[in-house]
Design a protein around this motif. Structure first.
Motif, mmCIF file in Angstrom:
data_model
loop_
_atom_site.group_PDB
_atom_site.id
_atom_site.type_symbol
_atom_site.label_atom_id
_atom_site.label_comp_id
_atom_site.label_asym_id
_atom_site.label_seq_id
_atom_site.Cartn_x
_atom_site.Cartn_y
_atom_site.Cartn_z
ATOM 1 N N LYS A 1 0.870 -1.178 0.000
ATOM 2 C CA LYS A 1 0.000 0.000 0.000
ATOM 3 C C LYS A 1 0.905 1.224 0.000
ATOM 4 O O LYS A 1 1.894 1.246 0.741
ATOM 5 C CB LYS A 1 -0.869 0.041 1.263
ATOM 6 C CG LYS A 1 -2.211 -0.650 1.134
ATOM 7 C CD LYS A 1 -3.065 -0.284 2.340
ATOM 8 C CE LYS A 1 -3.858 -1.472 2.830
ATOM 9 N NZ LYS A 1 -4.450 -1.225 4.149
ATOM 10 N N ILE A 2 0.576 2.202 -0.820
ATOM 11 C CA ILE A 2 1.332 3.453 -0.767
ATOM 12 C C ILE A 2 0.506 4.467 0.004
ATOM 13 O O ILE A 2 -0.620 4.761 -0.371
ATOM 14 C CB ILE A 2 1.644 4.016 -2.170
ATOM 15 C CG1 ILE A 2 2.297 2.945 -3.042
ATOM 16 C CG2 ILE A 2 2.558 5.218 -2.058
ATOM 17 C CD1 ILE A 2 2.643 3.432 -4.434
ATOM 18 N N LYS A 3 1.060 4.967 1.080
ATOM 19 C CA LYS A 3 0.358 5.962 1.893
ATOM 20 C C LYS A 3 1.054 7.317 1.743
ATOM 21 O O LYS A 3 2.240 7.375 1.392
ATOM 22 C CB LYS A 3 0.373 5.543 3.354
ATOM 23 C CG LYS A 3 -0.271 4.197 3.602
ATOM 24 C CD LYS A 3 -1.416 4.313 4.545
ATOM 25 C CE LYS A 3 -2.135 2.992 4.723
ATOM 26 N NZ LYS A 3 -3.099 3.049 5.818
ATOM 27 N N SER A 4 0.328 8.365 2.051
ATOM 28 C CA SER A 4 0.927 9.691 1.925
ATOM 29 C C SER A 4 0.335 10.646 2.943
ATOM 30 O O SER A 4 -0.737 10.400 3.491
ATOM 31 C CB SER A 4 0.674 10.255 0.529
ATOM 32 O OG SER A 4 -0.704 10.515 0.360
ATOM 33 N N TRP B 1 5.019 6.725 2.004
ATOM 34 C CA TRP B 1 5.670 5.511 2.498
ATOM 35 C C TRP B 1 4.883 4.297 2.037
ATOM 36 O O TRP B 1 3.721 4.412 1.643
ATOM 37 C CB TRP B 1 5.816 5.545 4.022
ATOM 38 C CG TRP B 1 4.543 5.498 4.782
ATOM 39 C CD1 TRP B 1 3.941 4.402 5.325
ATOM 40 C CD2 TRP B 1 3.694 6.613 5.112
ATOM 41 N NE1 TRP B 1 2.785 4.763 5.970
ATOM 42 C CE2 TRP B 1 2.604 6.097 5.852
ATOM 43 C CE3 TRP B 1 3.748 7.993 4.855
ATOM 44 C CZ2 TRP B 1 1.582 6.918 6.334
ATOM 45 C CZ3 TRP B 1 2.721 8.797 5.331
ATOM 46 C CH2 TRP B 1 1.659 8.267 6.051
ATOM 47 N N ILE B 2 5.552 3.153 2.076
ATOM 48 C CA ILE B 2 4.954 1.910 1.618
ATOM 49 C C ILE B 2 4.675 1.029 2.820
ATOM 50 O O ILE B 2 5.549 0.852 3.670
ATOM 51 C CB ILE B 2 5.898 1.182 0.636
ATOM 52 C CG1 ILE B 2 6.167 2.074 -0.586
ATOM 53 C CG2 ILE B 2 5.306 -0.153 0.195
ATOM 54 C CD1 ILE B 2 7.354 1.616 -1.405
ATOM 55 N N GLU B 3 3.457 0.519 2.886
ATOM 56 C CA GLU B 3 3.100 -0.363 3.991
ATOM 57 C C GLU B 3 2.866 -1.782 3.498
ATOM 58 O O GLU B 3 2.442 -2.005 2.369
ATOM 59 C CB GLU B 3 1.834 0.145 4.697
ATOM 60 C CG GLU B 3 2.061 1.420 5.473
ATOM 61 C CD GLU B 3 0.920 1.755 6.433
ATOM 62 O OE1 GLU B 3 -0.036 0.961 6.514
ATOM 63 O OE2 GLU B 3 0.992 2.806 7.078
ATOM 64 N N VAL B 4 3.181 -2.736 4.379
ATOM 65 C CA VAL B 4 2.866 -4.147 4.165
ATOM 66 C C VAL B 4 2.210 -4.634 5.451
ATOM 67 O O VAL B 4 2.803 -4.489 6.534
ATOM 68 C CB VAL B 4 4.145 -4.964 3.892
ATOM 69 C CG1 VAL B 4 3.823 -6.458 3.828
ATOM 70 C CG2 VAL B 4 4.812 -4.520 2.606
ATOM 71 N N ASP B 5 1.008 -5.164 5.351
ATOM 72 C CA ASP B 5 0.290 -5.647 6.547
ATOM 73 C C ASP B 5 0.166 -4.560 7.610
ATOM 74 O O ASP B 5 0.432 -4.818 8.788
ATOM 75 C CB ASP B 5 0.994 -6.875 7.163
ATOM 76 C CG ASP B 5 1.084 -8.034 6.201
ATOM 77 O OD1 ASP B 5 0.218 -8.126 5.319
ATOM 78 O OD2 ASP B 5 2.026 -8.846 6.319
ATOM 79 N N GLU B 6 -0.207 -3.371 7.206
ATOM 80 C CA GLU B 6 -0.434 -2.259 8.142
ATOM 81 C C GLU B 6 0.834 -1.793 8.855
ATOM 82 O O GLU B 6 0.758 -1.017 9.797
ATOM 83 C CB GLU B 6 -1.501 -2.591 9.190
ATOM 84 C CG GLU B 6 -2.737 -3.288 8.651
ATOM 85 C CD GLU B 6 -3.511 -2.426 7.653
ATOM 86 O OE1 GLU B 6 -3.651 -1.219 7.922
ATOM 87 O OE2 GLU B 6 -3.926 -2.945 6.597
ATOM 88 N N HIS B 7 2.010 -2.296 8.429
ATOM 89 C CA HIS B 7 3.256 -1.823 9.018
ATOM 90 C C HIS B 7 4.067 -1.072 7.972
ATOM 91 O O HIS B 7 4.050 -1.423 6.796
ATOM 92 C CB HIS B 7 4.082 -2.993 9.556
ATOM 93 C CG HIS B 7 3.452 -3.680 10.722
ATOM 94 N ND1 HIS B 7 2.731 -4.829 10.599
ATOM 95 C CD2 HIS B 7 3.417 -3.353 12.039
ATOM 96 C CE1 HIS B 7 2.275 -5.193 11.797
ATOM 97 N NE2 HIS B 7 2.688 -4.321 12.690
ATOM 98 N N VAL B 8 4.807 -0.073 8.419
ATOM 99 C CA VAL B 8 5.653 0.668 7.499
ATOM 100 C C VAL B 8 6.758 -0.254 6.984
ATOM 101 O O VAL B 8 7.452 -0.897 7.770
ATOM 102 C CB VAL B 8 6.280 1.898 8.176
ATOM 103 C CG1 VAL B 8 7.245 2.575 7.224
ATOM 104 C CG2 VAL B 8 5.205 2.867 8.614
ATOM 105 N N PHE B 9 6.887 -0.312 5.683
ATOM 106 C CA PHE B 9 7.924 -1.132 5.069
ATOM 107 C C PHE B 9 9.064 -0.245 4.589
ATOM 108 O O PHE B 9 10.231 -0.530 4.834
ATOM 109 C CB PHE B 9 7.322 -1.925 3.911
ATOM 110 C CG PHE B 9 8.325 -2.597 3.018
ATOM 111 C CD1 PHE B 9 9.283 -3.446 3.546
ATOM 112 C CD2 PHE B 9 8.302 -2.379 1.647
ATOM 113 C CE1 PHE B 9 10.205 -4.073 2.721
ATOM 114 C CE2 PHE B 9 9.227 -2.999 0.820
ATOM 115 C CZ PHE B 9 10.179 -3.841 1.353
ATOM 116 N N LYS C 1 12.263 -7.690 8.031
ATOM 117 C CA LYS C 1 11.151 -8.515 8.485
ATOM 118 C C LYS C 1 9.915 -8.341 7.608
ATOM 119 O O LYS C 1 9.117 -9.266 7.468
ATOM 120 C CB LYS C 1 10.826 -8.203 9.943
ATOM 121 C CG LYS C 1 11.802 -8.855 10.908
ATOM 122 C CD LYS C 1 11.508 -8.496 12.356
ATOM 123 C CE LYS C 1 12.497 -9.196 13.299
ATOM 124 N NZ LYS C 1 12.602 -8.506 14.594
ATOM 125 N N SER C 2 9.733 -7.134 7.046
ATOM 126 C CA SER C 2 8.548 -6.897 6.212
ATOM 127 C C SER C 2 8.720 -7.457 4.808
ATOM 128 O O SER C 2 7.748 -7.888 4.182
ATOM 129 C CB SER C 2 8.248 -5.407 6.122
ATOM 130 O OG SER C 2 7.976 -4.878 7.395
#
Lengths: 112, 112
Positions: free
Chosen positions: A4-7, B10-18, B59-60
């Motif tokens: 997911k790309i968040k901003s 930023w990029i997230e994977v499984d609701e965590h910041v990657f 880990k991500s």
DNA sequence: TAGCGTTATTTCCCTATAAATATAACACTA
DNA sequence: TAGTGTTATATTTATAGGGAAATAACGCTA
């Protein structure tokens, strides 16, 4: 891989934050409730934090964003000016456009 | 009124910041210096903070981003994998595109 | 005039984050 | 074998930010 790309975007004036997501949420809550204390309660933030946010918006703007009255019929209150309303709708507009752009970029990550 | 629109993606994977700006800066510094401790010193952050950032990236990710060796000739070190290099260049690409979009929106604020 | 619900502001306290420090394990070198 | 510079991790210490509470001022209402 589920990316997911968040901003987060915000507007600065003189190297200081003028308007961001939190301030916009607060301004919208003021528009709905007509008071800063009610807005803070509805967003579950302390009155102090809400007041500091609004104070910094007022100090950064060179045109009134909100008008406040103290004392009187219902103790007083806060109202958004027409400029304040235009400000939050423009912010929302730009923010949504940013999300749309980022959605188009997701495939670059997925087939990497 | 001198406005600036700033952003952070930023990029997230499984609701965590990657991956975000800080992690990308750190990965670039690792690429340049070949070690996490040198990278941390060059960015003036503590080794611990740098290690936590890299650890969470590892880990991500489900594909190696960096490889580390401990002990040996120069004490060990860290290197980016080809996947890691592609990741940071794609991040930079998307990020610059976001800035470009926001630049086109600035006029909406100026003649408000 | 007393009471009310606001805005506006200060002070104190606590906690969550960050920094500093310490330590272990490792594999090479001299 | 002693020394070196890493990675890797835990523990302690300091600092900054947020929350809670207290206080003042205000102008309407009853």
């Amino acid at each position: 891989m589920r990316f997911k790309i968040k901003s987060r975007i915000w507007i600065e004036v003189d190297e200081h934050v003028f308007l961001g997501g939190g301030r916009v949420r607060l301004l919208k809550a003021i528009e709905e409730t007509g008071s800063l204390s009610k807005a803070a309660r509805s967003l579950k933030i302390s009155y102090k934090k809400a007041w500091i946010l609004i104070d910094s918006v007022n100090k950064s703007a060179n045109e009134p964003v909100i008008v406040s009255s103290v004392g009187g019929k219902n103790g007083g209150g806060m109202l958004l000016t027409p400029y304040g309303k235009k400000l939050i709708s423009t912010f929302d507009d730009i923010n949504h456009g940013c999300w749309n752009y980022l959605d188009t970029q997701l495939k670059k990550l997925e087939n990497l």
